[in-house]
Design an enzyme around this catalytic site. Structure first.
Site, mmCIF file in Angstrom:
data_model
loop_
_atom_site.group_PDB
_atom_site.id
_atom_site.type_symbol
_atom_site.label_atom_id
_atom_site.label_comp_id
_atom_site.label_asym_id
_atom_site.label_seq_id
_atom_site.Cartn_x
_atom_site.Cartn_y
_atom_site.Cartn_z
ATOM 1 N N HIS A 131 0.831 -1.205 0.000
ATOM 2 C CA HIS A 131 0.000 0.000 0.000
ATOM 3 C C HIS A 131 0.865 1.255 0.000
ATOM 4 C CE1 HIS A 131 0.917 -0.780 4.259
ATOM 5 N NE2 HIS A 131 0.843 0.535 4.412
ATOM 6 N N THR A 187 8.933 -2.417 -8.955
ATOM 7 C CA THR A 187 7.695 -1.666 -9.134
ATOM 8 C C THR A 187 6.657 -2.413 -9.967
ATOM 9 O OG1 THR A 187 8.608 -0.578 -11.100
ATOM 10 C CG2 THR A 187 8.938 0.526 -8.978
ATOM 11 N N LYS A 188 7.069 -3.511 -10.611
ATOM 12 C CA LYS A 188 6.131 -4.289 -11.425
ATOM 13 C C LYS A 188 6.401 -5.775 -11.235
ATOM 14 C CE LYS A 188 8.982 -4.304 -15.620
ATOM 15 N NZ LYS A 188 9.037 -3.978 -17.067
ATOM 16 N N ARG A 203 14.871 -4.546 -13.128
ATOM 17 C CA ARG A 203 14.726 -5.180 -14.443
ATOM 18 C C ARG A 203 15.464 -6.516 -14.398
ATOM 19 N NH1 ARG A 203 19.521 -4.344 -17.211
ATOM 20 N NH2 ARG A 203 20.902 -2.806 -16.249
ATOM 21 N N LYS A 206 19.536 -11.237 -15.500
ATOM 22 C CA LYS A 206 20.049 -12.585 -15.735
ATOM 23 C C LYS A 206 18.969 -13.603 -15.436
ATOM 24 C CE LYS A 206 23.995 -15.544 -14.495
ATOM 25 N NZ LYS A 206 25.194 -15.687 -13.609
#
Length: 222
Positions: A131, A187-188, A203, A206
């Site tokens: 949250h 974040t994703k 991101r 590897k």
């Protein structure tokens, strides 16, 4: 006379030598951890698996916490489940799998749902949050008085390794056997297994491969 003084001095120093002996210090540390582990288990009550604690973590909303099996906590951890904040009500559900280990100064905050898979290792200063405080819109209300909002649950797979000072933000799902590098901000979602994530925002850098020894053992079993 000098011999008597030496003997007396040794007798006076003997308690200090025993007290500051590495073996004694280790025993005191073990006793303290045993005490905290027992106290935390009693505080959390039934339905909680075996715990190992270096101190007493800061728990909020213990009724919404579910520990499946063994779990270890480092120093100064904050584990918070909020069912109510200001005038808003929530339905938090925090599940920690068997064998999960937290480092020091970790912060887990839940108003929606957080699941941490079995045997996940969490480094120090890691934040896992489902949250946020308020929104990005301009609002005359101070941030502390704005309602908590959740973009979705946080799901972390089994056997993950989360590096020091990593942050896992709302709505994120991470597969099993993943590594999240130190200082990464996730974040994703990354729902594939065996991924190595790093950076801000995180991101894929590897993909983990099965070691030759594991392959050999698998072939031998066949």
């Amino acid at each position: 006379m000098k011999k008597i003084l030496k003997v007396c001095l040794r007798l006076l120093l003997l308690p200090l030598m025993i007290l500051f002996n590495p073996l004694t210090i280790g025993l005191f540390r073990r006793a303290k951890e045993f005490f905290y582990s027992g106290m935390v288990s009693l505080y959390l009550g039934r339905g909680i698996g075996a715990l190992y604690c270096k101190d007493f973590p800061r728990f909020h909303g213990k009724r919404y916490l579910h520990v499946k099996g063994y779990c270890a906590f480092g120093m100064r951890n904050k584990i918070e489940c909020y069912a109510k904040y200001e005038n808003e009500r929530y339905q938090p559900e925090l599940t920690i799998g068997d064998g999960v280990t937290f480092g020091d100064d970790c912060h887990v905050g839940c108003i929606n749902r957080i699941e941490i898979g079995a045997h996940t290792l969490i480094g120090s200063h890691v934040m896992i949050m489902d949250h946020a405080h308020g929104s990005t819109e301009l609002n005359a209300m101070p941030p502390l008085q704005q309602p908590l909002t959740s973009k979705g649950p946080v799901i972390i797979g089994e056997n993950c390794w989360i590096g020091e000072k990593a942050m896992i933000l709302p709505g994120v799902k991470i597969g099993s056997d993943c590594i999240i590098g130190a200082g990464a901000v996730v974040t994703k979602s990354f729902e594939g297994d065996g991924l190595v994530l790093a950076g801000n925002p995180a991101r894929i850098v590897k993909r983990r491969e099965v070691s030759a020894d594991v392959l050999k053992d698998t072939v031998d079993m066949i």
